[in-house]
Design a protein around this motif. Structure first.
Motif, PDB file in Angstrom:
ATOM      1  N   LEU A 419       3.721   1.670  12.867  1.00 19.37           N
ATOM      2  CA  LEU A 419       3.132   1.243  11.600  1.00 19.37           C
ATOM      3  C   LEU A 419       3.785   2.041  10.478  1.00 19.37           C
ATOM      4  N   GLY A 421       3.509   2.717   6.375  1.00 18.49           N
ATOM      5  CA  GLY A 421       2.778   2.549   5.129  1.00 18.49           C
ATOM      6  C   GLY A 421       3.710   2.478   3.939  1.00 18.49           C
ATOM      7  N   GLN A 423       2.659   2.454   0.296  1.00 19.65           N
ATOM      8  CA  GLN A 423       1.564   2.492  -0.668  1.00 19.65           C
ATOM      9  C   GLN A 423       1.968   2.094  -2.076  1.00 19.65           C
ATOM     10  N   VAL A 436       1.226  -2.522   4.625  1.00 16.91           N
ATOM     11  CA  VAL A 436       1.510  -1.865   5.905  1.00 16.91           C
ATOM     12  C   VAL A 436       2.368  -2.799   6.741  1.00 16.91           C
ATOM     13  N   TYR A 438       3.884  -3.646  10.504  1.00 12.03           N
ATOM     14  CA  TYR A 438       3.794  -3.461  11.947  1.00 12.03           C
ATOM     15  C   TYR A 438       5.120  -3.865  12.579  1.00 12.03           C
ATOM     16  N   GLY A 472      -2.310   1.606   2.596  1.00 12.64           N
ATOM     17  CA  GLY A 472      -1.241   2.138   3.433  1.00 12.64           C
ATOM     18  C   GLY A 472      -0.920   3.584   3.177  1.00 12.64           C
ATOM     19  N   GLN A 474      -2.691   6.120   4.007  1.00  7.77           N
ATOM     20  CA  GLN A 474      -3.040   6.821   5.246  1.00  7.77           C
ATOM     21  C   GLN A 474      -3.182   5.794   6.364  1.00  7.77           C
ATOM     22  N   LEU A 475      -2.913   6.232   7.586  1.00  9.65           N
ATOM     23  CA  LEU A 475      -3.016   5.368   8.763  1.00  9.65           C
ATOM     24  C   LEU A 475      -3.583   6.165   9.922  1.00  9.65           C
ATOM     25  N   PHE A 488      -5.909  -0.395  14.340  1.00 16.68           N
ATOM     26  CA  PHE A 488      -5.585   0.626  13.344  1.00 16.68           C
ATOM     27  C   PHE A 488      -6.459   0.506  12.111  1.00 16.68           C
ATOM     28  N   VAL A 490      -6.571   1.618   7.883  1.00 15.69           N
ATOM     29  CA  VAL A 490      -5.686   1.858   6.744  1.00 15.69           C
ATOM     30  C   VAL A 490      -6.509   2.470   5.605  1.00 15.69           C
TER      31      VAL A 490
END
Length: 625
Positions: A419, A421, A423, A436, A438, A472, A474-475, A488, A490
Motif C-alpha cells: 500500500l 499513501g 496524501q 492510496v 494497492y 493516505g 497513515q496506513l 487496511f 487509512v
C-alpha cells in the motif's frame, strides 16, 4: 442482530457504502469512513487529528482492533498533550459501537498531560508479555522526565491488552529514571518518535523486543545524530527492562552526523532470512553535509550482539535506482514484506520529497529485495516507482507519493502486497484530498499493471473528498473482520466534522471475496404432503483457495411460500427445516446475504418432488412385491 449497513445508521459522523465489485482484493463493498468523536471512535474535545495508526487484537477476541494516535490533542486546556483511541474490530460491523480513549490524564496512566508531550506520536503492537493479547507501545517524544526536569527526553508507555481491552493498572513507562544514556533519559532525546517491535533481534529473549527511535541522541553535545534503543523482557515477560543495544551511525561504523535525526522512522523485517529480525532506520543526511538526501541504516539481527552487522543504503549505493539529491528524504517512509515470495523480506522505501521531471515533491518508492546476503548486495535487482508506472495515475507536484507505506496479503495468494499513501494527491479540483494505491505482489515482485487506486471518489467509497483531508497520510493493516484475510485502515488527519472543526477520520477498506452458494441436498429425497424437510446448503469464498470460512446465513425459500434460515458454520455448511405442502414439483431457492468481506450470492434452483401419502404407500408396496 441488524445487518450491515443498517446497524450503523444513527452512529453519528459515519459514512458507509456497499457497492459490489468482483475481485479477490481490497474493494469498496463495505468501506466505512468514521470521523473521530463518532460512536466507536471517541476523540478529545475540540480540534483533533491523527499522527499514527496501528492494528492488534487488544481485547483477545481474535479480531484485530485499531489504535489511533493523536500527538496534537488538547487535554483540558493543555495543548498537544496527545491521546490514543482504540476502535474495536467486529465480525459483522466495521467497528463495535464502544471504543476506548486515553491520555496521560487518564486515571492509572503514568505521568501527566503536559503541553507538547505528543502522547500517541508513534505506536507499536506486539504481545510483549506472551499472554495471548496484543499490547500497545505509545511514543511520547516530548515528555519531560526527572527532577530536575530533563527537557524533551521523551519516553514510551506500554499498555497491556486484556479481555476488557487496554488496561491502565499495569502500564509501563520507559526508559526508567535510573538508566544511563543513551538508553536512559537524556535532554532532547525525543525517545518514542518512532517505535517498532522486533521478533528476536538477538537470541537474548524469545519474546518480542521493542526498538525506540531516539532522533535527538547526541554522542557529542548538541549534534542530534540520533539512533534507536532496543529493549527486551528481562525478569518478567513484557517488562522490557532488559537492554539489548543502542544502535547509532557511529557504532555501525559510518560516523555520526549532526542533525541526522537517525531513528525518526523505523521498521523491521527479516531481510536475510536468518530467523532474526533486522532493524531499518531512516537518517536524514547521506554524508557529512546537511542536505536531507536521506538514507536507510540496516542493523541485521543475529544470535548474539557481537554478530550484528550493518549496512547503509542510499540512492547513490551501487545498484539502487536514481541518485541522491538534496531534500529527497529517501527513507522517510518504510515498510517490509515478502513481495516476491522467496522467503526473504523486502524493503519498500519512500522518498516523499523526490523531485521528478521538474515536479517538486512528486515522491517515489524504491523496492529493495532481500536475499541471503541482505539488501545492499542484492541492490541490482531493486526497482523504483513513481505514479507514471501505474495505470490511470498522473504525477503532480506536491503529491508526496510514498509518504506512507504498509504491507499485507490482501488477496491471500501468499505474496505480500504494498500500500502506498499519496496524501498530497489532488482529486479533481479538491486539493490535497489524498489517495492510496494497492499494488499486488507476485513471484516477480510487485505488479504495477494490476494496481488499484482508492480515494473518496472511487465507486463504492462513502462520502466525498474534502480539501486537506490527506487521505493516505497513515496506513495500518489487520484482519478487522476475522476472515483470515488482511484489510487496511487509512488515516485522514485533516477531515473536518459538520461544524468545520478538524477532527481527523479513519477509513476502513476490507478485502472482499466472491461467494458460491449451493443447495447440496434435501432430506428426505422425496417429500410427503404437509411434512417437514431439512435443506442442506453451503456457502464458500470462491477466490480464496483452501479457506472456505463460512459466515452469516443462507435464506431458503420455496415456490410454496415457505422459508427458513440456515446458519453457515466455519466449515461453510448449514441446514434448516421447513414444511412442504401440495403434491408435485417444488422449487427451492437459496440466497446468501452479504457480510463484511463476503459478497452475496444465489444458489441454482433445486427441483424437489412432493408426493401424497397414497402414492408413497403404493410405490413402497410395489417395490416390496
Amino acid at each position: 442482530m441488524p445487518t450491515f449497513p443498517a446497524a450503523l445508521a444513527g452512529l453519528g459522523l459515519v459514512t458507509i457504502a456497499c457497492a459490489c465489485a468482483h475481485a479477490a482484493e481490497p474493494a469498496t463493498d463495505f468501506s466505512a469512513v468514521i470521523v473521530k468523536g463518532s460512536i466507536g471512535v471517541p476523540g478529545e474535545l475540540g480540534a483533533t487529528s491523527i499522527s499514527a495508526l496501528a492494528a492488534g487484537d487488544f481485547d483477545c477476541d481474535g479480531i484485530a482492533d485499531i489504535a489511533v494516535g493523536d500527538a496534537d490533542s488538547t487535554i483540558g486546556s493543555v495543548a498537544a498533550a496527545g491521546s490514543v483511541t482504540i476502535a474495536f474490530g467486529d465480525r459483522l460491523l466495521p467497528i463495535r459501537p464502544i471504543g476506548e480513549r486515553f491520555n496521560q490524564g487518564t486515571s492509572g496512566v503514568a505521568g501527566g498531560a503536559e503541553a507538547n508531550d505528543g502522547f500517541g506520536a508513534a505506536l507499536a503492537v506486539a504481545d510483549f508479555d506472551d499472554d495471548g493479547c496484543a499490547d500497545l507501545a505509545v511514543g511520547i517524544p516530548g515528555e519531560d522526565t526527572g527532577s530536575p526536569s530533563i527537557n524533551d527526553a521523551g519516553g514510551v508507555g506500554v499498555f497491556r491488552g486484556s479481555d476488557a481491552g487496554i488496561r491502565f493498572d499495569d502500564d509501563l513507562f520507559l526508559p526508567r529514571a535510573s538508566e544511563a544514556a543513551p538508553n536512559g533519559p537524556s535532554d532532547q532525546h525525543h525517545k518514542g518518535t518512532s517505535l517498532v517491535a522486533l521478533d528476536r533481534f538477538t537470541s537474548a529473549s524469545a519474546l518480542p523486543m521493542l526498538a525506540i527511535g531516539t532522533p535527538g541522541h547526541s554522542p557529542f553535545p548538541n549534534i542530534a545524530a540520533g539512533g534507536a534503543s532496543i529493549r527486551r523482557s528481562n525478569t518478567d515477560p513484557g517488562d522490557l527492562i532488559g537492554l539489548v543495544s543502542f544502535i547509532d551511525r557511529g557504532g555501525a561504523g559510518f560516523g555520526n552526523v549532526t542533525t541526522d535525526d537517525l531513528g525518526g522512522v523505523a521498521t523491521s523485517g527479516d531481510f536475510n532470512g536468518d530467523g532474526h529480525a533486522d532493524l531499518a532506520l531512516y537518517g536524514r543526511h547521506k554524508d557529512g553535509g546537511q542536505h536531507d538526501e536521506g538514507y536507510v541504516l540496516i542493523a541485521y539481527g543475529a544470535d548474539t550482539l557481537a554478530g550484528v552487522t550493518y549496512e547503509r543504503i542510499d540512492q547513490d549505493s551501487p545498484g539502487v535506482p536514481g541518485a541522491a539529491e538534496a531534500a529527497d528524504e529517501f527513507g522517510s517512509a518504510l515498510a517490509s514484506g515478502d513481495f516476491d515470495g522467496d522467503g526473504f523480506d523486502d524493503l519498500a522505501v519512500g522518498a516523499i520529497s523526490e523531485d521528478i521531471d521538474g515536479l517538486f515533491n512528486a515522491g517515489s518508492v524504491t523496492l529493495l529485495f532481500g536475499s541471503g546476503a541482505g539488501l545492499l548486495l542484492n541492490a541490482s535487482s531493486s526497482v523504483a516507482y513513481d505514479q507514471r508506472d501505474f495505470p490511470g495515475l498522473a504525477m503532480e507536484a506536491g503529491d508526496e507519493f510514498g509518504g506512507a507505506l504498509a504491507s499485507g496479503d490482501f488477496n491471500r495468494d501468499g505474496f505480500a502486497d504494498l500500500l502506498v499513501g499519496d496524501q498530497g494527491e489532488d482529486v479533481g479540483s479538491t486539493l490535497n484530498a489524498g489517495m492510496v494505491l494497492y499494488v499486488p505482489g507476485s513471484a516477480t515482485g510487485l505488479v504495477p499493471s494490476a494496481a488499484r487506486a482508492f480515494d473518496l471518489t472511487t465507486a463504492g467509497m462513502p462520502g466525498s473528498p474534502a480539501a486537506a483531508d490527506r487521505f493516505g497520510a497513515q496506513l495500518a493493516v489487520g484482519d478487522f473482520n476475522d476472515d483470515n484475510v488482511d484489510d487496511f485502515v487509512v488515516g485522514l488527519p485533516g477531515r473536518k466534522d459538520g461544524s468545520g472543526t478538524i477532527k481527523g477520520a479513519i477509513a476502513l477498506v476490507y478485502s472482499v471475496s466472491d461467494t458460491t452458494t449451493a443447495i447440496a441436498s434435501i432430506d428426505p429425497p422425496v417429500g410427503a404432503i404437509d411434512t417437514s424437510v431439512t435443506v442442506h446448503v453451503s456457502n464458500r469464498r470462491t477466490p480464496v483457495v483452501g479457506l472456505p470460512l463460512g459466515r452469516g446465513s443462507v435464506t431458503v425459500t420455496t415456490s410454496q411460500g415457505e422459508s427458513c434460515a440456515a446458519t453457515i458454520a466455519s466449515n461453510s455448511l448449514g441446514s434448516c427445516t421447513l414444511a412442504v405442502h401440495g403434491a408435485g414439483s417444488v422449487t427451492f431457492d437459496a440466497h446468501y446475504t452479504a457480510q463484511i468481506g463476503f459478497r452475496a450470492s444465489d444458489a441454482a434452483p433445486f427441483a424437489y418432488t412432493v408426493r401424497d401419502d397414497d402414492t408413497i404407500f403404493r410405490n413402497g408396496f410395489d417395490a416390496a412385491n
